[in-house]
Structure formats: structure tokens, C-alpha cells
Design a protein around this motif. Structure first.
Motif, PDB file in Angstrom:
ATOM      1  N   ASP A 285       0.825  -1.212   0.000  1.00 54.11           N
ATOM      2  CA  ASP A 285       0.000   0.000   0.000  1.00 54.11           C
ATOM      3  C   ASP A 285       0.852   1.253   0.000  1.00 54.11           C
ATOM      4  N   THR A 314      -4.686  -2.631   3.776  1.00 53.48           N
ATOM      5  CA  THR A 314      -5.818  -2.539   2.847  1.00 53.48           C
ATOM      6  C   THR A 314      -6.377  -3.911   2.465  1.00 53.48           C
ATOM      7  N   GLU A 316      -5.183  -6.057   0.515  1.00 51.95           N
ATOM      8  CA  GLU A 316      -4.959  -6.327  -0.909  1.00 51.95           C
ATOM      9  C   GLU A 316      -4.159  -7.617  -1.076  1.00 51.95           C
TER      10      GLU A 316
END
Length: 490
Positions: A285, A314, A316
Motif C-alpha cells: 500500500d 488494505t 490487498e
């Protein structure tokens, strides 16, 4: 102060067996009703059992001395003593029991696994149990056997499927907090994690555990940082995951160098080379972190490592990363042999097994080793001559006397059995037919009094009755046989 303890030293003492009782039954019109001494109770044993609700060895850290209850002594009227209560200690899954010198006694994995680490002593038999057709009223009883006493080391090795390894502050705690329900401490300084954290991850119909190991630094396998204390927690992991901080600002740090450093520490620790690896390029991030991850990913794949760009902040890339871990875990489980039920193994004793051995020592003494002889010696009351004679008979029936003679032992040689030392005297006639005597005594152990035989006593009596020759008057035949000169002389 942390409440996680993964290594303790326990001082264990099993319970002693109770002494047997010497008692003679007496009642009105029955002054001697026979022996009725009861047996002593067995001492309590100390056992370890794996409990799924226990996760640390903290209780033993504060109470390292453990003692089981002793057995109660026997009493008259054939009353046996009570057995000492067994002591069961609960330990976490993955506890390794070993001696102080490193010998492994048990590797306890799986809830309910039990291991008896210290056995309680046997209770001594009372004189009622020792009576037989020839020894009708024994004047002795057996002593209780002391319980086992030893020191053991309990070492916890976490049981997890996946182990997260990496430098301090690489984001391992953050990752385990978002992929599982674990809530480890998270902060922006090195060595935030001081204890291993376990988290359970569920993916579709797959469930596996993940261990967050405290951060490793160069030299961890030799004791630097916290690595030496916690590297043991990755020994049971089926999959290892390198968590790489792609946004670090420390000089000289890059993902490839970090992996090489951690791999060198794992190799120095040993036993982890065959575990499959994954790489989590964390903190993508951050813009600089994403750029660095994209640069090093081809190099990692060239090494044969599967790399995933993830972000704990996040979330991800976490889905693909978790599925990859689940796939490797399932592969490792598929190659493991299924657990078989416990088999009952019968090991019959060899036909020529005497149950003891005799060793000649350099100083000229002899040592008798064996479970039964040593136990008999421990249970003998050496203040009672009859008990000593009974021990000699048992050893003779076992064959100890014959084997000592074959080993070259001479009368007066020192013989050791357990903690006792004896001057071997084969002239005690051990094993011959027992002759009852006064209770508590054995005529074979008394000093031999030289008593003259019946013929000798008769000859001595005749000698005392015989008069001296000068006091005997001459008979008529003697006077007739005298010469005239002898008569004139008279």
C-alpha cells in the motif's frame, strides 16, 4: 511482563509406598491367632496429559516442585493402607518432555495424550501376606518402596500448519490479525511480538493454523535477539512463509537480502530445509513498497519461490495468498500417513533371562543390577534379622549366590545391590530350609556356638568318673603276681 512461558524445569517426586504392618491377632481364648498385618498402599504417580485449553507452561514456572501423595501404612486386622492419589498435570499441545541432558522422553502431540513421567513406589507387604506353611508367623514386614524422583525439562513447540518468519516489524502480526481472529500486539518498533501467536484460518472447507514467530535477526540461531528462544516453534510447521517488508527505510535492506539472511538462520538451526516456502511481499500500500515488490518478484520466481504482493492495511492480495497457503497445507497433510490405532505390543521375557546382571568392578567389588533385586533391597528392614534372612533366601532362589560364585567372588568381597553394600558370606546357608525361631530373629545370622557332639560329651563324662591310678587298691590277682623281692620290699 509476558505471561507466555515455553520452557520450564520440573522437579518431580512420586509418592512413596506405605510400610507393611507386623501384627498378631489376639483375642480372648486365642492368645496367638496368627499374623494379621495389612499391606501398605502404593504411592501416587505423576503423569502429564495434553489439554486443549492450556496454551503455556506458566503454572509450572511459578510452581516447579511437584510431589504426589504417599501411600498409607498397613494396620492390624488385615487392614491395607490407602493408595496415594495420582497427580495429573495438564500441559499444552506440542510439549516435549526431556531430561536435563537433552534425552527426549516423550513428544506429546494431540489432546488427551498421557505420559507417566514418575511412578509411585510400591507398598510393602504385611506379615499376613508373607506367611506360608513353614514361616507361619513372620516377625517382619516389607518397607514401602520410595517413589521415583527426577528432574525433567518441559519444552513447548507450537503445533501450527504455517509459520510466518521474517525480520522484526515486517508485518507478521498485522497479517495474522487480518487473516484470523488472533489479536496480537501491533506497534511500530522492533520486537513488538515477544511470544508466538497462533491464529486459526478458515478458507471454504479448509481450516489450518498459522503461527506468528517473533522477529529474527542475523545470528538468531546462535542466541542473538529472540530467535534462539522461539525458532523451536517453527519445527512443526508444514509451510514456512517469508514476510518481507518492502517499505523499510533501513540501509542495506532489500527483499532478496532479507530472504537470504532468514534462510541462513533456518539452515543454521537445522531440520527445516524440506518445508515448502511462500513469500509475502508486505506493505504494497506504500508507493515505494509496491515498486520494489514489482522489481524483485521476477527474481523470487526465478528462485522457485511463489511471491504474493499483499497489504495487511488494505487487505490487498490476501485472498490469493490465503488460498495458496491452504493448498500447500492440504498437500502436506495428504502425504502424511494416517494415524493408526494404538497396538498392544507383547514383549515376552527371554527364556534365559535371569532378571539381573553381575558386574565386576575395578576395585574388586561386584555390583548386582536388576529390577527385582534392587526393589527387594529397598523394601527390606535391615534392623530385623528375620527380614535379612528372608532377603537372602529370595536372592538365593533368584540365583544371585550361584552367579556371584561363578563370577569369581570370594567370601568377604564387597557386593552392591542398589544403594546397599554387603560383605558376601556364602557360609550363611541362604536358601536352605527355613527353621522357625523367635519372631524377628534368624538363627542363621546368629553367631555359631561350637557345641560338642553326643559322643564327645559321653567321653568327657567317663573321663570325669575315672579315678586316678594311685588311688586304686591292688587286686588279689595283682598280689599273687608279685615277686618275693617285691613282697620283702613291701
Amino acid at each position: 511482563m509476558t505471561t507466555f512461558v515455553d520452557r520450564v524445569v520440573l522437579h518431580l517426586q512420586a509418592g512413596d509406598g506405605g510400610h507393611g504392618c507386623v501384627s498378631i491377632h489376639r483375642e480372648k481364648f486365642k492368645p496367638f491367632g496368627g499374623p494379621d498385618g495389612g499391606n501398605g498402599g502404593h504411592g501416587g504417580s505423576v503423569s502429564l496429559v495434553v489439554d486443549a485449553q492450556v496454551h503455556t507452561l506458566l503454572d509450572f514456572h511459578f510452581r516447579p516442585h511437584v510431589k504426589a501423595a504417599n501411600g498409607r501404612g498397613g494396620a492390624g486386622s488385615n487392614r491395607d493402607g490407602a493408595n496415594g492419589a495420582d497427580l495429573v498435570l495438564k500441559v499444552p499441545d506440542g510439549t516435549v518432555v526431556q531430561t536435563p541432558d537433552g534425552t527426549v522422553l516423550a513428544d506429546m502431540v494431540g489432546a488427551g495424550t498421557t505420559f507417566e513421567v514418575a511412578r509411585g513406589g510400591r507398598g510393602g507387604r504385611g506379615n499376613a501376606s508373607l506367611a506360608n506353611a513353614r514361616r507361619k508367623a513372620p516377625g517382619f514386614a516389607e518397607l514401602g518402596e520410595p517413589g521415583e524422583q527426577l528432574d525433567v525439562v518441559l519444552e513447548l513447540k507450537s503445533v501450527a500448519d504455517v509459520g510466518l518468519v521474517g525480520f522484526p516489524s515486517a508485518g507478521k502480526s498485522s497479517l495474522i490479525s487480518v487473516i484470523s481472529a488472533a489479536k496480537p500486539k501491533i506497534a511500530d518498533y522492533p520486537f513488538t511480538t515477544l511470544v508466538p501467536n497462533l491464529g486459526v484460518v478458515r478458507v471454504d472447507n479448509h481450516t489450518f493454523t498459522v503461527a506468528d514467530v517473533p522477529g529474527l535477526i542475523p545470528g538468531a540461531a546462535t542466541g542473538k535477539g529472540l530467535g534462539l528462544e522461539f525458532l523451536r516453534h517453527v519445527e512443526r510447521c508444514a509451510v514456512l512463509v517469508h514476510v518481507i517488508d518492502t517499505a523499510t527505510l533501513e540501509p542495506g535492506r532489500d527483499p532478496l537480502a532479507d530472504i537470504d539472511t532468514i534462510e541462513a538462520e533456518l539452515a543454521a538451526y537445522g531440520g527445516l530445509a524440506d518445508r515448502p516456502r511462500l513469500v509475502a511481499l508486505n506493505k504494497v500500500d506504500v508507493p515505494d513498497g509496491r515498486d520494489l515488490a514489482e522489481i524483485v518478484r521476477p527474481d523470487l520466481e526465478a528462485r522457485g519461490l511463489r511471491a504474493f504482493e499483499v497489504s495487511a492495511a488494505t487487505r490487498e492480495g490476501l485472498k490469493e495468498f490465503v488460498y495458496a497457503m491452504a493448498e500447500l497445507v492440504e498437500q502436506s497433510r495428504s502425504v502424511v500417513a494416517p494415524a493408526e490405532p494404538t497396538r498392544v505390543v507383547l514383549r515376552p521375557k527371554a527364556v534365559d533371562d535371569a532378571g539381573f546382571t553381575i558386574e565386576a568392578e575395578p576395585d574388586g567389588s561386584y555390583t548386582v543390577r536388576g529390577v527385582r533385586p534392587e526393589r527387594w533391597v529397598r523394601q527390606t528392614n535391615f534392623d530385623n534379622d528375620e527380614a535379612i534372612g528372608y532377603l537372602a533366601d529370595r536372592l538365593a532362589r533368584l540365583g544371585v549366590e550361584d552367579q556371584l560364585a561363578k563370577a569369581g567372588a570370594q567370601p568377604g568381597d564387597l557386593v552392591r545391590i542398589g544403594e546397599r553394600e554387603f560383605d558376601w558370606q556364602p557360609t550363611l546357608f541362604a536358601g536352605v530350609e527355613f527353621v522357625p525361631g523367635a519372631r524377628g530373629r534368624d538363627v542363621r545370622l546368629e553367631e555359631q556356638i561350637t557345641r560338642p557332639s553326643a559322643a564327645e560329651r559321653l567321653a568327657a563324662r567317663k573321663a570325669r568318673r575315672q579315678r586316678p591310678a594311685d588311688e586304686i587298691a591292688p587286686t588279689r590277682s595283682d598280689a599273687e603276681a608279685a615277686t618275693p623281692d617285691e613282697v620283702d620290699a613291701e
